[in-house]
Design an enzyme around this catalytic site. Structure first.
Site, PDB file in Angstrom:
ATOM      1  N   GLN A 129     -11.527  -0.013  60.691  1.00 25.47           N
ATOM      2  CA  GLN A 129     -10.923  -0.202  62.319  1.00 25.47           C
ATOM      3  C   GLN A 129     -12.092   0.019  63.270  1.00 25.47           C
ATOM      4  O   GLN A 129     -11.991  -0.700  64.405  1.00 25.47           O
ATOM      5  CB  GLN A 129      -9.755   1.023  62.554  1.00 25.47           C
ATOM      6  N   CYS A 135      -5.901   2.297  64.498  1.00 23.86           N
ATOM      7  CA  CYS A 135      -5.508   2.848  63.242  1.00 23.86           C
ATOM      8  C   CYS A 135      -3.878   2.316  62.875  1.00 23.86           C
ATOM      9  O   CYS A 135      -3.662   1.806  61.932  1.00 23.86           O
ATOM     10  CB  CYS A 135      -5.390   4.105  63.120  1.00 23.86           C
ATOM     11  N   HIS A 275      -2.999   9.926  64.467  1.00 30.80           N
ATOM     12  CA  HIS A 275      -3.716   8.653  63.417  1.00 30.80           C
ATOM     13  C   HIS A 275      -2.708   8.330  62.561  1.00 30.80           C
ATOM     14  O   HIS A 275      -1.823   8.985  62.001  1.00 30.80           O
ATOM     15  CB  HIS A 275      -4.675   9.415  62.727  1.00 30.80           C
TER      16      HIS A 275
END
Ligand code: NAG
Ligand code: NAG
Ligand code: NAG
Ligand code: NAG
Length: 329
Positions: A129, A135, A275
């Site tokens: 990323q 993410c 995340h």
């Protein structure tokens, strides 16, 4: 060489400055810089050296203890967690808890362990990323890529950048965060997602360049697993396909190297996850059940870009908002 010796001598003479880098630590830092293609100005060099040494000492201390996972140096070793967080994680909470569950558990059997990477050509190589809180787009493409491959036998590589640039109407925020469940909704209502080749990844916010005639992946329905139903996640991964989920990354995770990640202090609620990743399987090792998870920090991080995390305890909120798409094929 000579001033390295001087530094070592200075460290001996001044025990009060025990936290200062030792010569061998500085040598290690220089080797790490070479390996990671890092160059700094003089001032920055000393600043990064100190951070690197602090990280290295934390890693060594952890590895000397009794833990289910090991830490190690990686591409993030010259960053503080605060810097890392700003660059790679969500800056503010996403609407995880607003995601209503519609996954119905059945009573049928599912395997004790599964690894979709080994069942066929169902999982694309680990992507990176870069310095962008995207993410959620990698978790989304990874999951859709796998569900399509399982349904058709064709493994596509899909466009994260389209999600970064175009999915705002579904409460996604490009490099500042978003949710796989909301991204699946976007792909469903947008009628398609382009491929990596026609909409390449740039690791920054941009304007939407979606071309409908170039869409190659479609979503028929979105399945949200009920909040905290980790057994539902197991059934979904065991019987159907990989599943997107989110969890809270804390300072130790950045240094993860291998083994089953576990943390007694991270948070477990949907407002704390920061995340998104992809569960591609699960298993058990020495009595510790774990998830096999595809990350988006490149293949050099962790175990070839993957990590294991303890399963069955909603570890770091991993069961707070999981979902997957039903592809239109
Ligand atoms: C390490 O931790 C495990 C689990 O907490 C425990 O069962 C084991 O006895 C510990 N081993 C040592 C050497 O302390
Ligand atoms: C959460 O959802 C509400 C209502 O749709 C929206 O206004 C808000 O911007 C969302 N928050 C985030 C961080 O996406
Ligand atoms: C799944 O979650 C998304 C995003 O939070 C939401 O828009 C959608 O309505 C949910 N689907 C169901 C069937 O509840
Ligand atoms: C990226 O764009 C979104 C809107 O699409 C915005 O909310 C966010 O602040 C931007 N992030 C960065 C890092 O520019």
């Amino acid at each position: 060489m000579r001033w390295a010796l001087l530094l070592a001598a200075a460290a001996l003479l001044a025990p009060a400055a025990a936290a200062a880098p030792a010569a061998r630590e500085e040598q290690l830092f220089k080797a790490w810089m070479l390996q990671n293609n890092k160059k700094y100005g003089l001032e920055e060099y000393y600043h990064r050296l100190q951070i690197f040494v602090d990280n290295k000492r934390q890693i060594d201390k952890h590895n000397a203890g009794n833990h289910t996972f090991e830490m190690g140096l990686n591409q993030f070793s010259d960053m503080t967690f605060a810097e890392f967080k700003k660059m790679y994680l969500w800056s503010e909470p996403q609407n995880c808890s607003a995601t209503k569950g519609n996954f119905l558990r059945s009573s049928g059997p599912y395997p004790d362990s599964i690894d979709w990477r080994k069942k066929g050509n169902y999982v694309t190589p680990v992507k990176n990323q870069g310095p962008c809180g995207s993410c959620w787009t990698f978790s989304t493409t990874g999951c859709l890529e796998s569900t399509i491959a399982i349904a058709t036998g064709k493994l596509l590589s899909l466009a994260e950048q389209q999600l970064v640039d175009c999915a705002q109407a579904f409460n996604n925020h490009g490099c500042s965060g978003g949710l796989p469940s909301q991204a699946f909704e976007y792909i469903l209502y947008n009628r398609g997602l382009m491929g990596e080749d026609t909409y390449p990844y740039r690791a920054k916010n941009g304007t939407c360049k979606f071309q409908p005639d170039k869409a190659i992946a479609f979503v028929k329905d979105v399945v949200n697993i009920t909040e905290y139903d980790e057994a539902g996640m197991v059934e979904a991964v065991g019987k159907h396909n990989p599943v997107s989920f989110a969890f809270e990354v804390t300072g130790d995770f950045m240094h993860y190297r291998k083994g089953v990640y576990s943390n007694a202090r991270c948070e477990h609620t949907p407002d704390k996850v920061n995340h998104a990743v992809l569960a591609v399987g699960y298993g058990e090792e020495n009595g510790t059940p774990y998830w096999i998870v595809k990350n988006s920090w490149g293949p050099l991080w962790g175990m070839d870009g993957y990590f294991l995390i303890e399963r069955g305890k909603n570890m770091c909120g991993l069961a707070a908002c999981a979902s997957y798409p039903i592809p239109q094929v």
